[in-house]
Enzyme design. Structure first.
Site, PDB file in Angstrom:
ATOM      1  N   GLU A   1       0.856  -1.189   0.000  1.00  0.00           N
ATOM      2  CA  GLU A   1       0.000   0.000   0.000  1.00  0.00           C
ATOM      3  C   GLU A   1       0.887   1.233   0.000  1.00  0.00           C
ATOM      4  OE1 GLU A   1      -3.588  -2.010   2.585  1.00  0.00           O
ATOM      5  OE2 GLU A   1      -2.785  -0.069   3.211  1.00  0.00           O
TER       6      GLU A   1
ATOM      7  N   TYR B   1       7.239   0.942  -8.185  1.00  0.00           N
ATOM      8  CA  TYR B   1       6.463  -0.298  -8.122  1.00  0.00           C
ATOM      9  C   TYR B   1       5.895  -0.668  -9.499  1.00  0.00           C
ATOM     10  CZ  TYR B   1       6.606   0.803  -3.112  1.00  0.00           C
ATOM     11  OH  TYR B   1       7.015   1.112  -1.839  1.00  0.00           O
TER      12      TYR B   1
HETATM   13  C1  LIG Z   1      10.599   5.226  -2.779  1.00  0.00           C
HETATM   14  C2  LIG Z   1      12.113   4.984  -2.587  1.00  0.00           C
HETATM   15  C3  LIG Z   1      12.327   3.710  -1.765  1.00  0.00           C
HETATM   16  C4  LIG Z   1      12.741   4.808  -3.975  1.00  0.00           C
HETATM   17  O1  LIG Z   1      14.125   4.563  -3.801  1.00  0.00           O
HETATM   18  P1  LIG Z   1      15.230   5.295  -4.715  1.00  0.00           P
HETATM   19  O2  LIG Z   1      16.539   4.671  -4.431  1.00  0.00           O
HETATM   20  O3  LIG Z   1      15.097   6.765  -4.521  1.00  0.00           O
HETATM   21  O4  LIG Z   1      14.701   4.920  -6.180  1.00  0.00           O
HETATM   22  P2  LIG Z   1      15.570   4.490  -7.445  1.00  0.00           P
HETATM   23  O5  LIG Z   1      16.701   5.450  -7.629  1.00  0.00           O
HETATM   24  O6  LIG Z   1      15.913   3.046  -7.335  1.00  0.00           O
HETATM   25  O7  LIG Z   1      14.526   4.742  -8.616  1.00  0.00           O
HETATM   26  C5  LIG Z   1      13.716   3.701  -9.091  1.00  0.00           C
HETATM   27  C6  LIG Z   1      12.519   4.287  -9.806  1.00  0.00           C
HETATM   28  O8  LIG Z   1      11.665   4.944  -8.872  1.00  0.00           O
HETATM   29  C7  LIG Z   1      11.066   6.091  -9.512  1.00  0.00           C
HETATM   30  N1  LIG Z   1      11.531   7.285  -8.812  1.00  0.00           N
HETATM   31  C8  LIG Z   1      12.503   7.358  -7.851  1.00  0.00           C
HETATM   32  N2  LIG Z   1      12.603   8.631  -7.423  1.00  0.00           N
HETATM   33  C9  LIG Z   1      11.697   9.346  -8.107  1.00  0.00           C
HETATM   34  C10 LIG Z   1      11.292  10.708  -8.087  1.00  0.00           C
HETATM   35  N3  LIG Z   1      11.864  11.604  -7.247  1.00  0.00           N
HETATM   36  N4  LIG Z   1      10.297  11.096  -8.900  1.00  0.00           N
HETATM   37  C11 LIG Z   1       9.701  10.221  -9.728  1.00  0.00           C
HETATM   38  N5  LIG Z   1      10.031   8.912  -9.805  1.00  0.00           N
HETATM   39  C12 LIG Z   1      11.010   8.494  -9.016  1.00  0.00           C
HETATM   40  C13 LIG Z   1      11.519   6.072 -10.942  1.00  0.00           C
HETATM   41  O9  LIG Z   1      10.589   5.299 -11.683  1.00  0.00           O
HETATM   42  C14 LIG Z   1      12.844   5.341 -10.845  1.00  0.00           C
HETATM   43  O10 LIG Z   1      13.210   4.715 -12.039  1.00  0.00           O
HETATM   44  P3  LIG Z   1      14.108   5.512 -13.119  1.00  0.00           P
HETATM   45  O11 LIG Z   1      15.318   5.998 -12.391  1.00  0.00           O
HETATM   46  O12 LIG Z   1      14.410   4.465 -14.140  1.00  0.00           O
HETATM   47  O13 LIG Z   1      13.244   6.620 -13.606  1.00  0.00           O
HETATM   48  C15 LIG Z   1      12.808   6.213  -1.906  1.00  0.00           C
HETATM   49  O14 LIG Z   1      12.541   7.364  -2.649  1.00  0.00           O
HETATM   50  C16 LIG Z   1      12.380   6.436  -0.466  1.00  0.00           C
HETATM   51  O15 LIG Z   1      12.987   5.898   0.457  1.00  0.00           O
HETATM   52  N6  LIG Z   1      11.344   7.263  -0.258  1.00  0.00           N
HETATM   53  C17 LIG Z   1      10.887   7.572   1.111  1.00  0.00           C
HETATM   54  C18 LIG Z   1      10.216   6.387   1.759  1.00  0.00           C
HETATM   55  C19 LIG Z   1       9.060   5.881   0.924  1.00  0.00           C
HETATM   56  O16 LIG Z   1       8.272   6.653   0.386  1.00  0.00           O
HETATM   57  N7  LIG Z   1       8.929   4.544   0.835  1.00  0.00           N
HETATM   58  C20 LIG Z   1       7.849   3.908   0.124  1.00  0.00           C
HETATM   59  C21 LIG Z   1       6.627   3.862   0.968  1.00  0.00           C
HETATM   60  S1  LIG Z   1       5.311   2.960   0.159  1.00  0.00           S
END
Ligand SMILES: CC(C)(COP(=O)(O)OP(=O)(O)OC[C@H]1O[C@@H](n2cnc3c(N)ncnc32)[C@H](O)[C@@H]1OP(=O)(O)O)[C@@H](O)C(=O)NCCC(=O)NCCS
Length: 147
Positions: A104, A116
């Site tokens: 979720e 996701y």
């Molecule tokens: C969500 C989270 C885990 C993603 O981890 P991350 O290491 O930043 O993401 P990645 O660098 O591996 O990116 C993977 C994909 O996520 C998406 N993404 C990541 N950051 C993004 C941003 N700021 N805006 C839009 N898409 C984004 C993109 O689709 C990206 O793929 P791409 O680089 O090919 O475009 C991280 O941003 C986080 O910890 N957020 C705070 C906690 C959270 O929200 N957790 C999820 C709760 S459900």
């Protein structure tokens, strides 16, 4: 230097709490995080030396799993670590003979939803006004991936 993948252990709790508080607008408490080392849960984490860069926590009930938490430390977000963690989660679930993954996510959390979707999760429904938000309430988007 590529980060190391390691399982989370109770020794990681302090580092998890710090990362949790830095990454999430509504972080889990220490107690909630500490509860995730029981049989029902499995987890993974990424480290560079002694520094925790990210982790996930999931539960397993029969052949279904819910991704309870995934986060990457803010200075390292957007570098592919979230994608690596999610891929590890899917691999670990498959190794446990899990056939359905659920999660979720806040409607406003577009970064997580894009991650996701690109990993093959699809939206299956919504819980209306499930989360508290700065604007009042927001929906939970329910997503599923079939393995
Ligand atoms: C969500 C989270 C885990 C993603 O981890 P991350 O290491 O930043 O993401 P990645 O660098 O591996 O990116 C993977 C994909 O996520 C998406 N993404 C990541 N950051 C993004 C941003 N700021 N805006 C839009 N898409 C984004 C993109 O689709 C990206 O793929 P791409 O680089 O090919 O475009 C991280 O941003 C986080 O910890 N957020 C705070 C906690 C959270 O929200 N957790 C999820 C709760 S459900």
């Amino acid at each position: 230097m590529q980060p190391d993948h390691r399982p989370l252990t109770p020794d990681c709790l302090e580092a998890m709490l710090q990362l949790e508080q830095a990454a999430h607008p509504v972080p889990w408490s220490r107690q909630l995080l500490a509860g995730c080392f029981s049989e029902r849960y499995f987890s993974g984490s990424l480290w560079r030396g002694q520094t925790l860069l990210g982790f996930y926590i999931a539960d397993q009930v029969l052949d279904e799993s819910t991704l309870m938490n995934i986060c990457v430390t803010p200075p390292c977000q957007g570098q592919g670590l979230g994608r690596q963690l999610l891929a590890r989660y899917v691999e670990s679930a498959a190794a446990r003979h899990i056939s359905q993954l659920w999660l979720e996510v806040r409607e406003s959390n577009q970064a997580a939803q894009r991650l996701y979707l690109s990993a093959g999760f699809v939206e299956q429904g919504r819980r209306k006004a499930y989360y508290r938000s700065a604007q009042g309430r927001e929906d939970a988007v329910i997503m599923q991936k079939v393995l």
